[in-house]
Design a protein around this motif. Structure first.
Motif, PDB file in Angstrom:
ATOM      1  N   PHE A 131      19.915  58.131  30.238  1.00  0.00           N
ATOM      2  CA  PHE A 131      20.722  58.413  32.281  1.00  0.00           C
ATOM      3  C   PHE A 131      19.600  58.294  33.027  1.00  0.00           C
ATOM      4  O   PHE A 131      18.592  58.243  33.715  1.00  0.00           O
ATOM      5  CB  PHE A 131      20.996  59.678  32.509  1.00  0.00           C
ATOM      6  CG  PHE A 131      22.638  59.400  34.105  1.00  0.00           C
ATOM      7  CD1 PHE A 131      24.018  59.698  33.834  1.00  0.00           C
ATOM      8  CD2 PHE A 131      21.448  60.237  34.949  1.00  0.00           C
ATOM      9  CE1 PHE A 131      24.486  58.946  34.754  1.00  0.00           C
ATOM     10  CE2 PHE A 131      22.458  60.023  35.758  1.00  0.00           C
ATOM     11  CZ  PHE A 131      23.338  59.167  35.921  1.00  0.00           C
ATOM     12  N   VAL A 132      19.825  56.797  34.046  1.00  0.00           N
ATOM     13  CA  VAL A 132      19.375  56.061  34.860  1.00  0.00           C
ATOM     14  C   VAL A 132      19.446  56.647  36.355  1.00  0.00           C
ATOM     15  O   VAL A 132      20.915  56.524  36.543  1.00  0.00           O
ATOM     16  CB  VAL A 132      19.641  54.374  34.631  1.00  0.00           C
ATOM     17  CG1 VAL A 132      18.333  53.952  36.112  1.00  0.00           C
ATOM     18  CG2 VAL A 132      19.256  54.314  33.228  1.00  0.00           C
ATOM     19  N   GLU A 133      18.981  57.565  36.699  1.00  0.00           N
ATOM     20  CA  GLU A 133      18.918  58.100  38.056  1.00  0.00           C
ATOM     21  C   GLU A 133      18.327  57.324  39.375  1.00  0.00           C
ATOM     22  O   GLU A 133      18.799  57.859  40.477  1.00  0.00           O
ATOM     23  CB  GLU A 133      18.315  58.821  38.048  1.00  0.00           C
ATOM     24  CG  GLU A 133      18.434  60.286  36.484  1.00  0.00           C
ATOM     25  CD  GLU A 133      17.989  61.539  36.917  1.00  0.00           C
ATOM     26  OE1 GLU A 133      16.508  61.828  37.753  1.00  0.00           O
ATOM     27  OE2 GLU A 133      17.591  62.400  36.381  1.00  0.00           O
ATOM     28  N   GLU A 134      18.394  56.382  39.309  1.00  0.00           N
ATOM     29  CA  GLU A 134      17.735  55.335  39.923  1.00  0.00           C
ATOM     30  C   GLU A 134      18.846  54.362  40.615  1.00  0.00           C
ATOM     31  O   GLU A 134      19.397  53.848  39.799  1.00  0.00           O
ATOM     32  CB  GLU A 134      16.410  54.469  39.778  1.00  0.00           C
ATOM     33  CG  GLU A 134      15.754  55.106  40.515  1.00  0.00           C
ATOM     34  CD  GLU A 134      14.895  55.330  38.328  1.00  0.00           C
ATOM     35  OE1 GLU A 134      16.382  54.601  38.101  1.00  0.00           O
ATOM     36  OE2 GLU A 134      13.941  56.611  38.350  1.00  0.00           O
ATOM     37  N   PRO A 135      19.270  54.032  41.433  1.00  0.00           N
ATOM     38  CA  PRO A 135      20.184  53.269  42.168  1.00  0.00           C
ATOM     39  C   PRO A 135      19.895  52.187  41.977  1.00  0.00           C
ATOM     40  O   PRO A 135      18.901  51.237  42.118  1.00  0.00           O
ATOM     41  CB  PRO A 135      20.273  53.359  44.066  1.00  0.00           C
ATOM     42  CG  PRO A 135      19.718  54.289  44.416  1.00  0.00           C
ATOM     43  CD  PRO A 135      18.855  54.270  42.896  1.00  0.00           C
TER      44      PRO A 135
END
Length: 896
Positions: free
Chosen positions: A574-578
Motif C-alpha cells: 500500500f503506497v501511502e504518498e499522494p
C-alpha cells in the motif's frame, strides 16, 4: 431356428401334387413358386433363437449402513442355497455389492465392501447390472435389501422389461428398536422479505413419548421444544419471517435419550428470500459512504458488516459483490470460494476497492478470488519491506497423518505451505522452522533465505508427523528464542495448529506481551472451525500478537494461506504518498465518454495489470500501476479500484465531482445485461435426486436455442470445486429437464447460461443422513418395479433360478408375409403387362457401352452392322407361356 406352427409344412406336398395335376396353373413358374414358399414359410412362423438356454442370476447385496448387519448375518446361507439349487453347469451366478457405489464381485473372497455406505443406490446397482448382461443369455436379478433406497426407481421397470430380466427381491427386516427421526422439514422454497411463512417439522419413531427438538436458522438457535410422539408421529409448526434477502438454511435436530440410529436425527432445508436486484456491499467501515452514494444512484444496497455471517447463500439474488477494504482472513472460506462460480458461471459482478486491508495487503494473493481480479499481486523486489525475520511453528501431531481428498496428508500440505512461504521471502530475509508435538523440534535455526533457500525448502518438505499432541507454548517459546537473534527489521511468527487439539497454553500471555514489546507479530493458521474446542485459545494468540487468524476446514487451502500471510508481512503493497493520475482512454469501453478523472489520489494498493484485461487509469509514479482496471471472467465481469473509496487516504477521491457518476457507471457495467422475459427455472429434490426443469416460451426462444442452446452447470459443496456441466433432455416444446444425484448435506448451486446471461438457482441440499430416513414409499416402488418386470418377493430361494417367460427368440413371420406380398404384386404386374425377363441369345453381341447416338455419329465402314433374316427373327421368338396364351386366344377368336 425353429417353427412356431410346423403343421403348415403339410401344404408343400399338397401344392406340389396340385401343380403337377393342374399344369395350366403354372405353379412351377419362378415367381409363383417363390410366392408359395414364402407364404408357407410365414404360416409356419419360423423363429430364430438369439439366446441360449442357459441363464445368469445376478445377486445384489445391499451393503449400506442400514442393511449391512442383516446382509452379513444371512449372506453365507443365501449363497449356499443359491449354489445348491443351480440347475446346470451352463448357468452362472454373479454377486454384486452396492451402497453408494457398485462393486461387482467385491465380496467374492474377503466379504468386505470397500465403497461408501452412506446411501442405498438401488437404481444405480440395477443400471450397472443391466449394462453387464450378455445379450445371448437369459438373466434374472435378485436383490437382498431393506428396501429403503435413497434414490427413486423411476424408469427401472421399463429397462428391465426391455432386457427381459425380471427383478426379484428379499426384504430384510431389522428388529424393532427405539429410534426417532426427523421425517419431514417443510417450508416454502421462496418468500418475500418480512413476509410470514409456516415451518412444519415432523418427527416419527417408537416408542411413544416426549422427544426434545432444537430448531436452527443458520448457526443461530431459534428454540428448543419438546415434541410429543403419539402413535409413532409428532409435529411442531411455527411461523417465521426473514428481512435479509438471500438464501437461508433451517436445520431441525432431535436429541432423544435412547436412539438406535443417531444419523437420522437432523434434517435441513433452504429458503430464498426474494427481493429486487441488489448489491452486496461487504465492508469494515461504519456508515460506509459507498452505501449512501450507491443508494442515491438508485441501487438497492445490502450492507454486510458481520463478516462471519456470510455464506454462499448470501449471494443468492445478488447482482454484484463489492469488497470494500475487507481482509481475506476475516471472510469465511465457503463465501470466498463461492465467488468464483458466482462470477464466471452465474454472471455476477465483482468489485474490489482499495485500502490497507485490500488486495495484497489484505491477504488476497493466491486466495480464492485472486484470479478473478483484473490485477496481479505478485511479489517484486522493488517494493519489499527492509527485511523480515520469520519463524514458522508447525503442528506435527498425530492428527496430521490424515489423508485429504487430494491424496496428500495434512502434514504434507502444511510442509508445502511452509515451503511456499520460504519461496516468497526475499534474499535479505531470514527464517527459522520448528515442528512441534509434545516438544519443539528445530528443523532449521534462523538462517538467511538468500544463501540457504534450497536447503531450507528441502528440510521443510521432509517433516513427518510423529504422533502426540501439540504443545503450543513450547513451540512459540523456542521460535522466539531464535527470532531474538534477528537484526533490525520486522519479526513475525506463523503458528500452524489444529483448532481442536492445541494443548499447553502455558504462560502464553506473558510470552506474547514480551514479543509485542519487541515489535514482533504473531498470526495463526487454524485447521478447523471457529467453533472447535481450542478455537478461542488460538484466536486469542493472534489477537494478542497483533496478527491475523485463519480458519479452514479444507486442508488443500493450507499452502495458499501460508502464501497470503507471507505476502502480507513481507511486502509493502500500500503506497501511502499522494500520486498523480493519467487516463489511458480505455474508459470508452465502459461508458460513451471519457471520465474527468481526479488529478491525484491520496494512496493506493500497488498491483500489476493482468494480461488480457484493461485499465482506464494509471498512476504517474515509477510503478505506473493500474488504478481502475476491469475485465471479464466467464459470463461475469470484475473490476479493481486500487484507491480507497472510504476511510483514510480517500479524501481526494470523495471530494471529486465525478465520484458518484464514476461509481454508478462502474457498478452498472459489472452488473451486466439482464435476462429477457419468457423463461424460468424450477427444481425439486426426491431423496438424493435433484431435478431441474427449464420452462420457456417456445415461440420466443426456440429460434435462439437453435443457434445457442442453454448451458446448465452446477457447483457442489463449498470448497470451490469448479463448474460441472449437465446435459439437458428435451421433454416437450418449451420444456428441458435434467436429473442428477446429490451427496447428502452437500449444497449445490447452479446456473442456466443463456446468451451471455444466466438463470441462477440454489443452494439446494439433499438433506443429511438419507440412509436413515426409512422412506416407506421406496419399498412400495421396489415392489411395483419387481411386479411390472415379471418378478416379485422371493421367500424360497430355490425359485431364484426359474427361467424368464421370455422365449429368447425373434419371429420373422411379418417379414415373410411382406416379402410374399411384394412377390405377388410383382407377378401380377408381369402377367397383366405381358412383361418377361429379357433373354440373352448365345452368339449375339453384348450391348455396347457406347450410346446409340454415338454409334450413329461414328459408323464403321469395315464392319457393317449385321442384319438378321426375317424368317430367323420369327423362329427366334421365345415360346413363353405368355405367348402361348396369346396364341390360344387368337385361335379361339378365329373360330368364332
Amino acid at each position: 431356428m425353429s417353427f412356431g406352427a410346423p403343421q403348415y409344412l403339410i401344404l408343400l406336398p399338397l401344392l406340389f401334387l396340385v401343380g403337377w395335376y393342374f399344369k395350366q396353373l403354372s405353379l412351377w413358374r419362378p415367381l409363383r413358386a417363390l410366392f408359395i414358399l414364402l407364404l408357407i414359410g410365414a404360416l409356419c412362423d419360423p423363429l430364430f433363437r438369439l439366446r441360449s438356454d442357459s441363464m445368469d442370476l445376478w445377486v445384489l447385496f445391499d451393503r449400506s449402513s442400514s442393511a449391512q448387519e442383516m446382509v452379513e448375518a444371512g449372506e453365507e446361507e443365501w449363497k449356499s442355497l443359491l449354489l445348491r439349487s443351480k440347475p446346470g453347469r451352463e448357468n452362472r451366478l454373479h454377486f454384486v455389492d452396492y451402497a453408494t457405489d457398485v462393486i461387482p464381485g467385491a465380496n467374492a473372497e474377503t466379504n468386505q465392501y470397500s465403497g461408501s455406505q452412506d446411501q442405498t443406490r438401488t437404481a444405480l446397482a440395477i443400471h450397472d447390472t443391466l449394462a453387464r448382461m450378455e445379450a445371448d443369455r437369459h438373466h434374472r436379478i435378485l436383490v437382498f435389501t431393506d428396501g429403503y433406497s435413497t434414490e427413486p426407481l423411476d424408469g427401472i421397470a421399463a429397462k428391465l422389461l426391455s432386457a427381459e430380466a425380471p427383478l426379484d427381491y428379499r426384504l430384510l427386516k431389522a428388529p424393532e428398536v427405539a429410534d426417532y427421526r426427523i421425517a419431514g422439514l417443510k417450508l416454502p422454497s421462496r418468500s418475500q422479505p418480512a413476509e410470514p411463512y409456516v415451518v412444519d417439522v415432523t418427527v416419527t419413531g417408537k416408542p411413544d413419548g416426549v422427544v426434545p427438538l432444537t430448531m436452527f436458522r443458520g448457526e443461530r438457535v431459534l428454540f428448543t421444544r419438546d415434541v410429543e410422539i403419539t402413535q409413532g408421529i409428532g409435529r411442531i409448526r411455527f411461523s417465521d419471517r426473514i428481512i435479509t434477502p438471500g438464501a437461508h438454511r433451517y436445520r431441525a435436530m432431535v436429541e432423544p435419550e435412547m436412539d438406535a440410529h443417531a444419523g437420522n436425527n437432523t434434517r435441513e432445508q433452504w429458503i430464498e428470500i426474494v427481493s429486487g436486484p441488489r448489491l452486496l456491499l461487504v465492508t469494515r467501515y461504519e456508515n460506509d459512504p459507498l452505501a449512501k452514494t450507491l443508494g442515491n444512484q438508485g441501487f438497492a444496497v445490502e450492507v454486510v458488516d458481520e463478516l462471519l455471517a456470510l455464506t454462499p447463500g448470501t449471494l443468492t439474488g445478488a447482482q454484484a459483490v463489492i469488497l470494500n477494504n475487507v481482509p481475506a482472513y476475516e471472510l469465511p472460506s465457503p463465501f470466498l470460494n463461492a465467488l468464483d462460480f458466482f462470477v464466471k458461471e452465474q454472471g455476477g459482478g465483482f468489485l474490489m476497492a482499495g485500502g490497507r486491508n485490500s488486495f495484497g495487503s489484505g491477504g488476497y494473493y493466491q486466495s480464492a478470488v485472486d484470479e478473478l481480479l483484473p490485477v496481479t499481486m505478485e511479489l517484486k523486489s522493488e517494493h519489499r519491506r527492509l527485511s523480515v525475520a520469520m519463524a514458522i511453528v508447525m503442528d506435527r501431531s498425530g492428527s496430521m497423518t490424515a489423508i485429504t481428498p487430494s491424496g496428500n496428508s495434512k502434514m504434507q500440505l502444511a510442509n508445502e505451505g511452509a515451503a511456499r512461504a520460504i519461496e516468497l521471502l526475499g534474499e535479505t530475509d531470514a527464517v527459522t522452522v520448528f515442528a512441534v508435538d509434545s516438544q519443539a523440534h528445530e528443523i532449521s535455526p534462523l538462517l538467511n533465505v538468500g544463501e540457504n533457500r534450497g536447503e531450507l525448502i528441502n528440510r521443510v518438505r521432509s517433516i513427518e508427523s510423529m504422533g502426540g499432541g501439540i504443545f503450543v507454548y513450547t513451540g512459540m517459546k523456542a521460535a522466539w528464542e531464535q527470532l531474538k537473534q534477528a537484526e533490525a527489521g520486522q519479526r513475525h511468527l506463523i503458528l500452524f495448529t489444529d483448532a481442536a487439539d492445541s494443548e499447553e497454553p502455558g504462560e502464553y500471555k506473558a510470552l506474547l506481551s514480551e514479543m509485542q514489546k519487541e515489535g514482533t507479530t504473531v498470526s495463526v493458521i487454524g485447521l478447523g472451525t471457529r467453533s472447535d474446542a481450542d478455537a478461542d485459545f488460538i484466536s486469542d494468540i493472534a489477537s494478542r500478537g497483533n496478527g491475523r487468524i485463519f480458519f479452514t476446514t479444507i486442508p488443500d487451502e493450507i499452502p495458499n494461506i501460508f502464501a497470503q500471510e507471507t505476502v502480507s508481512v513481507a511486502r509493502s503493497t500500500f503506497v501511502e504518498e499522494p500520486v498523480s493520475t493519467q487516463s489511458s482512454g480505455k474508459w470508452y469501453e465502459i461508458a460513451q465518454r471519457d471520465m474527468e478523472w481526479p488529478g491525484k489520489i491520496d494512496g493506493y494498493n500497488l498491483s500489476y495489470l493482468r494480461e488480457g484485461d484493461e485499465s482506464a487509469l494509471f498512476s504517474t509514479d515509477r510503478y505506473s500501476a493500474p488504478l481502475v482496471a476491469f475485465g471479464r471472467r466467464g459470463i461475469g465481469r470484475t473490476a479493481a479500484l486500487a484507491f480507497p473509496l472510504g476511510g483514510e487516504f480517500s479524501e481526494s477521491v470523495r471530494s471529486w465531482e465525478g465520484y458518484g457518476d464514476f461509481l454508478q457507471t462502474a457498478v452498472r457495467w459489472i452488473i451486466g445485461e439482464q435476462l429477457p422475459s419468457g423463461i424460468g427455472v424450477r427444481h425439486g429434490i426426491d431423496g438424493s435426486e435433484l431435478t431441474i426443469d427449464l420452462i420457456y416460451d417456445s415461440e420466443e426462444w426456440s429460434e435462439r436455442f437453435a443457434l445457442s442452446p442453454p448451458r446448465l452447470v452446477i457447483e457442489r459443496g463449498n470448497e470451490g470445486k469448479g463448474a460441472e456441466p449437465l446435459t439437458w433432455e428435451r421433454l416437450a416444446p418449451g420444456h428441458y429437464s435434467v436429473k442428477t444425484e446429490l451427496r447428502e448435506s452437500e449444497p449445490v448451486r447452479g446456473a442456466i447460461q443463456i446468451t451471455g446471461s444466466a438463470l441462477r438457482f440454489g443452494p439446494v441440499v439433499a438433506g443429511s443422513a438419507l440412509e436413515w430416513e426409512f422412506n416407506r414409499e421406496r419399498v412400495i416402488e421396489l415392489e411395483e418395479t419387481a411386479r411390472t418386470s415379471g418378478g416379485g418377493e422371493l421367500l424360497d430361494l430355490s425359485q431364484a433360478w426359474r427361467k424368464p417367460e421370455a422365449s429368447g427368440v425373434t419371429p420373422i413371420r411379418e417379414w415373410l408375409f411382406l416379402a410374399a406380398l411384394l412377390i405377388f404384386l410383382f407377378e401380377t404386374f408381369a402377367t397383366r403387362t405381358e412383361w418377361a425377363v429379357p433373354r440373352w441369345t448365345p452368339g449375339r453381341k453384348a450391348p455396347s457401352s457406347v450410346s446409340a447416338g454415338a454409334a450413329k455419329a461414328t459408323p464403321s465402314a469395315a464392319e457393317p452392322e449385321p442384319t438378321e433374316p426375317p424368317d430367323m427373327a420369327k423362329n427366334s421368338l421365345p415360346t413363353s407361356p405368355i405367348h402361348s396364351r396369346k396364341s390360344r386366344f387368337q385361335k379361339a377368336k378365329k373360330r368364332h
